[in-house]
Write an enzyme that holds these catalytic residues in place. Structure first.
Site, PDB file in Angstrom:
ATOM      1  CG  HIS A  32      -1.793   1.086   1.468  1.00 41.07           C
ATOM      2  ND1 HIS A  32      -3.069   1.102   0.954  1.00 41.07           N
ATOM      3  CD2 HIS A  32      -1.650   2.245   2.152  1.00 41.07           C
ATOM      4  CE1 HIS A  32      -3.672   2.224   1.318  1.00 41.07           C
ATOM      5  NE2 HIS A  32      -2.834   2.940   2.037  1.00 41.07           N
ATOM      6  CG  ASP A  34      -0.287   5.401   3.009  1.00 41.59           C
ATOM      7  OD1 ASP A  34      -1.492   5.458   2.695  1.00 41.59           O
ATOM      8  OD2 ASP A  34       0.171   4.588   3.833  1.00 41.59           O
ATOM      9  CG  HIS A  65      -4.474   5.971   0.413  1.00 40.44           C
ATOM     10  ND1 HIS A  65      -4.451   5.815   1.786  1.00 40.44           N
ATOM     11  CD2 HIS A  65      -5.475   6.846   0.161  1.00 40.44           C
ATOM     12  CE1 HIS A  65      -5.392   6.566   2.333  1.00 40.44           C
ATOM     13  NE2 HIS A  65      -6.017   7.212   1.371  1.00 40.44           N
ATOM     14  N   GLY A 142      -2.758  10.854   7.206  1.00 39.38           N
ATOM     15  CA  GLY A 142      -1.569  11.669   7.443  1.00 39.38           C
ATOM     16  C   GLY A 142      -0.451  10.878   8.087  1.00 39.38           C
ATOM     17  CG  ASP A 175      -5.153   2.872   5.050  1.00 42.62           C
ATOM     18  OD1 ASP A 175      -4.287   2.422   5.814  1.00 42.62           O
ATOM     19  OD2 ASP A 175      -4.948   3.807   4.239  1.00 42.62           O
ATOM     20  N   GLY A 177      -4.772   1.898  11.732  1.00 39.41           N
ATOM     21  CA  GLY A 177      -4.951   1.299  13.058  1.00 39.41           C
ATOM     22  C   GLY A 177      -5.215  -0.192  13.052  1.00 39.41           C
ATOM     23  N   GLY A 195       0.046  -1.023   8.518  1.00 41.96           N
ATOM     24  CA  GLY A 195       1.325  -0.353   8.350  1.00 41.96           C
ATOM     25  C   GLY A 195       2.271  -0.631   9.493  1.00 41.96           C
TER      26      GLY A 195
HETATM   27  C1  DX5 Z   1      -2.638   7.080   6.897  1.00 46.52           C
HETATM   28  C2  DX5 Z   1      -2.325   6.087   5.830  1.00 46.52           C
HETATM   29  C3  DX5 Z   1      -2.355   4.653   6.276  1.00 46.52           C
HETATM   30  C4  DX5 Z   1      -1.352   4.347   7.351  1.00 46.52           C
HETATM   31  C5  DX5 Z   1      -1.648   3.036   8.004  1.00 46.52           C
HETATM   32  O1  DX5 Z   1      -2.572   8.353   6.351  1.00 46.52           O
HETATM   33  O2  DX5 Z   1      -3.242   6.201   4.777  1.00 46.52           O
HETATM   34  O3  DX5 Z   1      -2.187   3.805   5.168  1.00 46.52           O
HETATM   35  O4  DX5 Z   1      -0.051   4.311   6.845  1.00 46.52           O
HETATM   36  O5  DX5 Z   1      -0.728   2.855   9.013  1.00 46.52           O
HETATM   37  P1  DX5 Z   1      -1.105   2.132  10.363  1.00 46.52           P
HETATM   38  O6  DX5 Z   1      -1.459   0.730  10.038  1.00 46.52           O
HETATM   39  O7  DX5 Z   1       0.146   2.261  11.168  1.00 46.52           O
HETATM   40  O8  DX5 Z   1      -2.264   2.875  10.983  1.00 46.52           O
HETATM   41 ZN    ZN Z   2      -3.232   4.592   3.253  1.00 43.28          ZN
END
Ligand code: DX5
Ligand code: ZN
Length: 212
Positions: A32, A34, A65, A142, A175, A177, A195
């Site tokens: 993914h 970001d 994304h 973010g 996506d 948490g 993530g």
């Molecule tokens: C937030 C991103 C997510 C994030 C997810 O802005 O879009 O993709 O990286 O990371 P975790 O899994 O740590 O919440």
């Molecule tokens: Zn994301």
């Protein structure tokens, strides 16, 4: 069908290229990506050029994304990546969303729409017939490593219901948490994006196993 796992490489203890290598060694289904423009989200991580370089030979399919206000230039750029499977735009931006979905398809990629934690499913209903992927944000976009906002998980059932009733085909992803505990709240999901839970750990595959 089993839930697929997409690993977001936004936050890690190791350099980005190394982190990508480590994810590639696992059985994760996607990486993914970001991407932020410093305006839709007041932050930017990598540049367009860096993304193109980091993923030019990616062995994993990518879901990209786009947390940006003006996606077109990034759709143009990232659709050139062979591994790019989905390009996801945000529903909250001030653009003709249908036109952008069509544009992603025209570039030969699957199109996704993302909704922020306080955006209602109803507001994107009109686009769902034409998208391939719907991304529910569990956190304010973010940063990686935030806590999942539990009220967002209800959107999974809402989307499943719409998909069933109207015979739409989009995949549902979540996506923000996502970890070994919160995964229990995500029943019915097609793709879980995780993530920091994976990339901040010592053993990526072990964390992915615990999500599956
Ligand atoms: C937030 C991103 C997510 C994030 C997810 O802005 O879009 O993709 O990286 O990371 P975790 O899994 O740590 O919440
Ligand atoms: Zn994301």
């Amino acid at each position: 069908m089993n839930m697929k796992i997409s690993v977001s490489i936004l936050k890690s203890k190791i350099p980005r290229s190394k982190c990508i290598e480590e994810v590639e060694k696992t059985d994760a289904d996607f990486i993914h990506v970001d991407f932020m423009d410093n305006t839709f989200v007041k932050r930017s991580t990598f540049t367009k050029e860096e993304v193109l370089d980091l993923f030019k030979d990616s062995k994993k399919d990518l879901d990209i994304h786009l947390m940006v206000n003006h996606p077109k230039e990034y759709i143009d750029a990232f659709s050139t990546l062979k591994a790019c499977k989905y390009i996801i735009i945000h529903s909250e931006i001030n653009h003709d969303i249908s036109e952008l979905i069509e544009y992603i398809h025209f570039k030969g990629k699957k199109a996704g729409i993302a909704i922020n934690p306080y955006t209602k499913v109803d507001s994107i209903k009109q686009y769902l017939e034409n998208v391939d992927y719907c991304l529910i944000m569990g956190v304010i976009p973010g940063y990686g490593g935030q806590e999942l906002i539990t009220s967002t998980t209800m959107k999974i059932d809402e989307l499943i219901k719409i998909r069933e009733e109207l015979s739409y085909h989009f995949e549902i992803s979540f996506d923000g948490g996502v970890n070994g505990d919160t995964i229990k709240l995500l029943d019915g999901l097609d793709i879980a994006v995780s993530g920091s839970y994976v990339c901040m750990s010592e053993n990526f595959q072990e964390k992915i196993n615990s999500l599956r």
